[in-house]
Design a protein around this motif. Structure first.
Motif, PDB file in Angstrom:
ATOM      1  N   ARG A 106    -106.246   3.738 -87.566  1.00 24.72           N
ATOM      2  CA  ARG A 106    -106.912   4.967 -87.985  1.00 24.72           C
ATOM      3  C   ARG A 106    -107.035   5.909 -86.795  1.00 24.72           C
ATOM      4  O   ARG A 106    -107.025   5.477 -85.642  1.00 24.72           O
ATOM      5  CB  ARG A 106    -108.292   4.674 -88.561  1.00 24.72           C
ATOM      6  N   ALA A 107    -107.174   7.170 -87.111  1.00 21.51           N
ATOM      7  CA  ALA A 107    -107.494   8.201 -86.122  1.00 21.51           C
ATOM      8  C   ALA A 107    -108.699   8.978 -86.639  1.00 21.51           C
ATOM      9  O   ALA A 107    -108.945   9.026 -87.849  1.00 21.51           O
ATOM     10  CB  ALA A 107    -106.311   9.134 -85.900  1.00 21.51           C
ATOM     11  N   VAL A 108    -109.446   9.566 -85.730  1.00 19.64           N
ATOM     12  CA  VAL A 108    -110.642  10.324 -86.088  1.00 19.64           C
ATOM     13  C   VAL A 108    -110.561  11.682 -85.393  1.00 19.64           C
ATOM     14  O   VAL A 108    -110.168  11.765 -84.223  1.00 19.64           O
ATOM     15  CB  VAL A 108    -111.929   9.587 -85.669  1.00 19.64           C
ATOM     16  N   ILE A 109    -110.934  12.730 -86.106  1.00 26.86           N
ATOM     17  CA  ILE A 109    -110.782  14.095 -85.599  1.00 26.86           C
ATOM     18  C   ILE A 109    -112.108  14.832 -85.688  1.00 26.86           C
ATOM     19  O   ILE A 109    -112.911  14.588 -86.601  1.00 26.86           O
ATOM     20  CB  ILE A 109    -109.685  14.841 -86.403  1.00 26.86           C
ATOM     21  N   ASP A 110    -112.336  15.733 -84.735  1.00 29.63           N
ATOM     22  CA  ASP A 110    -113.569  16.525 -84.755  1.00 29.63           C
ATOM     23  C   ASP A 110    -113.415  17.699 -83.805  1.00 29.63           C
ATOM     24  O   ASP A 110    -112.550  17.704 -82.917  1.00 29.63           O
ATOM     25  CB  ASP A 110    -114.763  15.664 -84.334  1.00 29.63           C
ATOM     26  N   GLY A 111    -114.276  18.692 -83.972  1.00 27.03           N
ATOM     27  CA  GLY A 111    -114.337  19.844 -83.077  1.00 27.03           C
ATOM     28  C   GLY A 111    -115.761  20.072 -82.629  1.00 27.03           C
ATOM     29  O   GLY A 111    -116.716  19.736 -83.340  1.00 27.03           O
ATOM     30  N   SER A 112    -115.929  20.637 -81.441  1.00 29.27           N
ATOM     31  CA  SER A 112    -117.264  20.921 -80.919  1.00 29.27           C
ATOM     32  C   SER A 112    -117.266  22.303 -80.277  1.00 29.27           C
ATOM     33  O   SER A 112    -116.307  22.689 -79.615  1.00 29.27           O
ATOM     34  CB  SER A 112    -117.700  19.857 -79.907  1.00 29.27           C
ATOM     35  N   HIS A 113    -118.358  23.028 -80.470  1.00 33.34           N
ATOM     36  CA  HIS A 113    -118.464  24.396 -79.970  1.00 33.34           C
ATOM     37  C   HIS A 113    -119.093  24.416 -78.590  1.00 33.34           C
ATOM     38  O   HIS A 113    -120.022  23.667 -78.306  1.00 33.34           O
ATOM     39  CB  HIS A 113    -119.305  25.245 -80.923  1.00 33.34           C
ATOM     40  N   ARG A 114    -118.567  25.282 -77.725  1.00 36.01           N
ATOM     41  CA  ARG A 114    -119.114  25.494 -76.382  1.00 36.01           C
ATOM     42  C   ARG A 114    -119.293  26.986 -76.142  1.00 36.01           C
ATOM     43  O   ARG A 114    -118.426  27.788 -76.532  1.00 36.01           O
ATOM     44  CB  ARG A 114    -118.171  24.948 -75.300  1.00 36.01           C
ATOM     45  N   GLN A 115    -120.365  27.370 -75.490  1.00 35.41           N
ATOM     46  CA  GLN A 115    -120.559  28.772 -75.137  1.00 35.41           C
ATOM     47  C   GLN A 115    -119.517  29.211 -74.115  1.00 35.41           C
ATOM     48  O   GLN A 115    -119.113  28.426 -73.259  1.00 35.41           O
ATOM     49  CB  GLN A 115    -121.949  28.981 -74.542  1.00 35.41           C
ATOM     50  N   ALA A 116    -119.088  30.456 -74.238  1.00 33.55           N
ATOM     51  CA  ALA A 116    -118.176  31.067 -73.268  1.00 33.55           C
ATOM     52  C   ALA A 116    -118.896  32.268 -72.672  1.00 33.55           C
ATOM     53  O   ALA A 116    -118.805  33.383 -73.195  1.00 33.55           O
ATOM     54  CB  ALA A 116    -116.864  31.474 -73.928  1.00 33.55           C
ATOM     55  N   ARG A 117    -119.626  32.049 -71.610  1.00 32.30           N
ATOM     56  CA  ARG A 117    -120.529  33.060 -71.087  1.00 32.30           C
ATOM     57  C   ARG A 117    -119.810  34.318 -70.603  1.00 32.30           C
ATOM     58  O   ARG A 117    -120.372  35.412 -70.630  1.00 32.30           O
ATOM     59  CB  ARG A 117    -121.348  32.466 -69.929  1.00 32.30           C
ATOM     60  N   ARG A 118    -118.570  34.176 -70.160  1.00 34.73           N
ATOM     61  CA  ARG A 118    -117.865  35.328 -69.576  1.00 34.73           C
ATOM     62  C   ARG A 118    -116.722  35.814 -70.460  1.00 34.73           C
ATOM     63  O   ARG A 118    -115.940  36.668 -70.053  1.00 34.73           O
ATOM     64  CB  ARG A 118    -117.343  34.951 -68.185  1.00 34.73           C
ATOM     65  N   GLY A 119    -116.613  35.278 -71.668  1.00 40.65           N
ATOM     66  CA  GLY A 119    -115.562  35.719 -72.573  1.00 40.65           C
ATOM     67  C   GLY A 119    -114.188  35.265 -72.116  1.00 40.65           C
ATOM     68  O   GLY A 119    -114.038  34.290 -71.384  1.00 40.65           O
ATOM     69  N   GLY A 120    -113.157  35.989 -72.564  1.00 43.14           N
ATOM     70  CA  GLY A 120    -111.789  35.658 -72.198  1.00 43.14           C
ATOM     71  C   GLY A 120    -110.960  35.251 -73.400  1.00 43.14           C
ATOM     72  O   GLY A 120    -111.464  35.178 -74.528  1.00 43.14           O
ATOM     73  N   PRO A 121    -109.663  34.978 -73.192  1.00 44.48           N
ATOM     74  CA  PRO A 121    -108.809  34.522 -74.288  1.00 44.48           C
ATOM     75  C   PRO A 121    -109.316  33.203 -74.872  1.00 44.48           C
ATOM     76  O   PRO A 121    -109.977  32.421 -74.202  1.00 44.48           O
ATOM     77  CB  PRO A 121    -107.435  34.344 -73.616  1.00 44.48           C
ATOM     78  N   LYS A 122    -108.994  32.996 -76.140  1.00 47.04           N
ATOM     79  CA  LYS A 122    -109.417  31.808 -76.884  1.00 47.04           C
ATOM     80  C   LYS A 122    -110.939  31.677 -76.920  1.00 47.04           C
ATOM     81  O   LYS A 122    -111.505  30.606 -76.748  1.00 47.04           O
ATOM     82  CB  LYS A 122    -108.769  30.541 -76.317  1.00 47.04           C
ATOM     83  N   THR A 123    -111.592  32.807 -77.117  1.00 47.13           N
ATOM     84  CA  THR A 123    -113.017  32.837 -77.418  1.00 47.13           C
ATOM     85  C   THR A 123    -113.194  33.659 -78.687  1.00 47.13           C
ATOM     86  O   THR A 123    -112.294  34.387 -79.101  1.00 47.13           O
ATOM     87  CB  THR A 123    -113.848  33.461 -76.278  1.00 47.13           C
ATOM     88  N   GLY A 124    -114.354  33.525 -79.300  1.00 49.51           N
ATOM     89  CA  GLY A 124    -114.635  34.286 -80.502  1.00 49.51           C
ATOM     90  C   GLY A 124    -116.103  34.194 -80.849  1.00 49.51           C
ATOM     91  O   GLY A 124    -116.825  33.347 -80.322  1.00 49.51           O
ATOM     92  N   PRO A 125    -116.580  35.089 -81.729  1.00 52.36           N
ATOM     93  CA  PRO A 125    -117.992  35.055 -82.118  1.00 52.36           C
ATOM     94  C   PRO A 125    -118.330  33.763 -82.842  1.00 52.36           C
ATOM     95  O   PRO A 125    -117.718  33.417 -83.848  1.00 52.36           O
ATOM     96  CB  PRO A 125    -118.136  36.275 -83.038  1.00 52.36           C
ATOM     97  N   SER A 126    -119.298  33.048 -82.317  1.00 52.33           N
ATOM     98  CA  SER A 126    -119.614  31.737 -82.863  1.00 52.33           C
ATOM     99  C   SER A 126    -120.454  31.848 -84.131  1.00 52.33           C
ATOM    100  O   SER A 126    -121.479  32.543 -84.142  1.00 52.33           O
ATOM    101  CB  SER A 126    -120.365  30.904 -81.823  1.00 52.33           C
ATOM    102  N   PRO A 127    -120.075  31.169 -85.210  1.00 54.91           N
ATOM    103  CA  PRO A 127    -120.889  31.180 -86.431  1.00 54.91           C
ATOM    104  C   PRO A 127    -122.132  30.313 -86.318  1.00 54.91           C
ATOM    105  O   PRO A 127    -122.992  30.355 -87.198  1.00 54.91           O
ATOM    106  CB  PRO A 127    -119.925  30.629 -87.490  1.00 54.91           C
ATOM    107  N   VAL A 128    -122.240  29.530 -85.247  1.00 51.88           N
ATOM    108  CA  VAL A 128    -123.399  28.642 -85.088  1.00 51.88           C
ATOM    109  C   VAL A 128    -124.260  29.055 -83.901  1.00 51.88           C
ATOM    110  O   VAL A 128    -125.214  28.347 -83.567  1.00 51.88           O
ATOM    111  CB  VAL A 128    -122.939  27.173 -84.917  1.00 51.88           C
ATOM    112  N   ASP A 129    -123.941  30.186 -83.242  1.00 52.43           N
ATOM    113  CA  ASP A 129    -124.691  30.595 -82.056  1.00 52.43           C
ATOM    114  C   ASP A 129    -124.896  32.109 -82.055  1.00 52.43           C
ATOM    115  O   ASP A 129    -124.612  32.777 -81.057  1.00 52.43           O
ATOM    116  CB  ASP A 129    -123.949  30.143 -80.791  1.00 52.43           C
ATOM    117  N   ARG A 130    -125.342  32.652 -83.203  1.00 50.80           N
ATOM    118  CA  ARG A 130    -125.677  34.073 -83.316  1.00 50.80           C
ATOM    119  C   ARG A 130    -124.541  34.989 -82.877  1.00 50.80           C
ATOM    120  O   ARG A 130    -124.759  36.031 -82.250  1.00 50.80           O
ATOM    121  CB  ARG A 130    -126.933  34.388 -82.506  1.00 50.80           C
ATOM    122  N   ALA A 131    -123.327  34.595 -83.201  1.00 47.10           N
ATOM    123  CA  ALA A 131    -122.122  35.390 -82.921  1.00 47.10           C
ATOM    124  C   ALA A 131    -121.870  35.595 -81.432  1.00 47.10           C
ATOM    125  O   ALA A 131    -121.096  36.468 -81.050  1.00 47.10           O
ATOM    126  CB  ALA A 131    -122.176  36.730 -83.634  1.00 47.10           C
TER     127      ALA A 131
END
Length: 283
Positions: A106-131
């Motif tokens: 078996r394999a198990v998959i998941d994702g976890s959100h991290r704050q990006a304090r300075r922005g940059g590529p591959k960042t976006g408004p978080s739906p779980v952290d007030r955008a």
């Protein structure tokens, strides 16, 4: 850190023997070559010091002998561009596969959100952290919790979008009887992956989807299997540099993420996965 153990950023001989052949060879000018470059092993230890402690590059203590923060930053950038971490991860996974320490049932998959304090590529408004701007770490593990592949996306990307990319990123591992192995028999996931479209795509790949259904009361029992990926996420974010994304450049943050997975995989070669509560503290 256990008694008698050195700092976790000191690279062991076993790990260095696997990394050194993968590093690109730097050519020097025949005329006016300049100063000798800093030893690669020392630079790697400087990179690991930043990864473990989370300090800024310019604060790397010079008395440690790891060179300047900018020197270590450039090595991390160049090694990531050369694909060193991907190849190292494949080498380590191949050794685990040959030793029979990967659970392909078996394999198990998941994702976890991290704050990006300075922005940059591959960042976006978080739906779980007030955008607020953020990034997501996506990981797929084997049944023991060994990371098989990781990806980095913006914080507003849905977890299910990385299901197939993560499966495709699992390297083909040789070393045992039969064809190279790269496909688990089952894939376990939480309700965020509950889409019949992806279930059909998994069946076409010969993988049985075991995905929790939305709208169904909790208590499906999948937690008895899925906990290994939650533990792996905890191991990954035990590296302080990965708890919050400070790097504007996405390739630098991704390099840290892949290096952390290499460290976790290397430890799985030498320690019993049933007794790994604190082994992430050492390399």
């Amino acid at each position: 850190m256990g008694k008698g153990n050195g700092p976790p950023w000191l690279v062991s001989d076993g790990l260095w023997e696997r990394i050194e052949p993968l590093l690109p060879v730097r050519t020097r000018r025949p005329r006016n070559p300049g100063r000798l470059p800093l030893d690669d092993r020392k630079c790697l230890q400087g990179i690991l010091f930043v990864l473990h402690t989370g300090i800024q590059w310019e604060w790397l203590p010079q008395e440690l002998g790891f060179g300047s923060g900018m020197t270590c930053w450039r090595r991390l950038r160049d090694w990531h561009e050369a694909g060193v971490w991907d190849r190292l991860h494949q080498v380590l996974l191949t050794e685990l596969h040959q030793a029979g320490k990967l659970d392909w049932s078996r394999a198990v998959i998941d994702g976890s959100h991290r704050q990006a304090r300075r922005g940059g590529p591959k960042t976006g408004p978080s739906p779980v952290d007030r955008a607020r701007p953020g990034s997501k770490h996506h990981v797929i593990t084997d049944g023991n919790g060994t990371p098989l592949a990781v990806t980095l996306t913006g914080g507003n990307r849905h977890d299910v979008t990385q299901l197939l990319p993560l499966l495709d990123a699992i390297p083909h591992l040789k070393g045992r009887r039969g064809r190279p192995r790269h496909r688990p028999r089952q894939l376990f996931a939480d309700r965020g992956y509950d889409y019949d479209k992806y279930r059909r795509l998994l069946w076409k790949r010969g993988i049985k989807p075991v995905i929790a259904r939305r709208g169904v009361p909790h208590g499906s029992g999948l937690g008895t299997v899925r906990w290994v990926v939650e533990r792996t996420n905890a191991w990954i974010h035990g590296f302080r540099r990965l708890r919050i994304r400070w790097d504007i450049r996405d390739d630098i943050h991704e390099a840290f993420l892949k290096l952390a997975c290499c460290v976790i995989t290397y430890r799985a070669l030498t320690l019993d996965l049933g007794h790994t509560r604190h082994w992430i503290l050492r390399i």
